[in-house]
Design a protein around this motif. Structure first.
Motif, PDB file in Angstrom:
ATOM      1  N   CYS A   1     -28.299  48.935 -82.036  1.00 10.98           N
ATOM      2  CA  CYS A   1     -29.194  49.854 -82.732  1.00 10.98           C
ATOM      3  C   CYS A   1     -30.071  49.052 -83.706  1.00 10.98           C
ATOM      4  O   CYS A   1     -29.560  48.234 -84.470  1.00 10.98           O
TER       5      CYS A   1
ATOM      6  N   CYS B   1     -28.879  50.118 -87.628  1.00  8.13           N
ATOM      7  CA  CYS B   1     -27.574  49.790 -88.204  1.00  8.13           C
ATOM      8  C   CYS B   1     -26.872  48.636 -87.488  1.00  8.13           C
ATOM      9  O   CYS B   1     -25.873  48.127 -87.981  1.00  8.13           O
TER      10      CYS B   1
ATOM     11  N   CYS C   1     -28.176  57.048 -81.917  1.00 12.04           N
ATOM     12  CA  CYS C   1     -27.163  56.033 -82.208  1.00 12.04           C
ATOM     13  C   CYS C   1     -25.871  56.753 -82.599  1.00 12.04           C
ATOM     14  O   CYS C   1     -25.894  57.635 -83.462  1.00 12.04           O
TER      15      CYS C   1
ATOM     16  N   CYS D   1     -25.304  55.607 -86.759  1.00 14.69           N
ATOM     17  CA  CYS D   1     -26.173  56.041 -87.859  1.00 14.69           C
ATOM     18  C   CYS D   1     -26.979  57.291 -87.511  1.00 14.69           C
ATOM     19  O   CYS D   1     -27.665  57.833 -88.360  1.00 14.69           O
TER      20      CYS D   1
HETATM   21 ZN    ZN Z   1     -27.537  52.986 -85.586  1.00 15.49          ZN
END
Ligand code: ZN
Length: 134
Positions: A25, A28, A46, A49
């Motif tokens: 991602c 994050c 994701c 996050c």
């Molecule tokens: Zn993420």
């Protein structure tokens, strides 16, 4: 930190692109963005996050463009290397036999990376806002 925009330091751009290249991602760095390996297998958000990947209609066209550029470059490099190895009078049939599989298989294998890489590029150009997270 979940939900943190990726612009938080001098190396943020490199880190975000690296995350994209490694199927993580862009926000994050979390993993598990795909339900399985293959076409159209990326999750909507994701799982860590909750960043929504397709933040605008047509988002995935950028991934197609990335995949096309990378695959076309690989085909050209394959032809160039073949001509360096066997000379410029190598047969067209041999060039086709070597380059065609690269042009057919690479785009399929590279699809997941092109999606996360494009999402990372998009996150750099248009940083996610709090509304882009669940
Ligand atoms: Zn993420």
């Amino acid at each position: 930190m979940p939900g943190r925009p990726p612009h938080d330091g001098q190396t943020a751009g490199v880190r975000v692109l690296w995350r994209g290249l490694t199927l993580a991602c862009p926000s994050c760095g979390g993993r598990g963005l795909f339900r399985r390996w293959g076409l159209f297998a990326i999750r909507e958000r994701c799982p860590h996050c909750r960043l929504k990947f397709e933040r605008m209609e047509g988002h995935w066209l950028g991934a197609v463009a990335v995949n096309t550029v990378v695959s076309a470059t690989a085909v050209i490099l394959t032809v160039v290397v073949a001509m360096l190895v066997w000379g410029t009078d190598v047969s067209r049939g041999l060039l086709l036999a070597i380059a065609a599989p690269v042009g057919v298989i690479l785009p399929v294998l590279f699809d997941p990376v092109s999606r996360t890489l494009w999402t990372a590029i998009d996150a750099l150009v248009r940083p996610p806002t709090p509304a882009d997270f669940d």
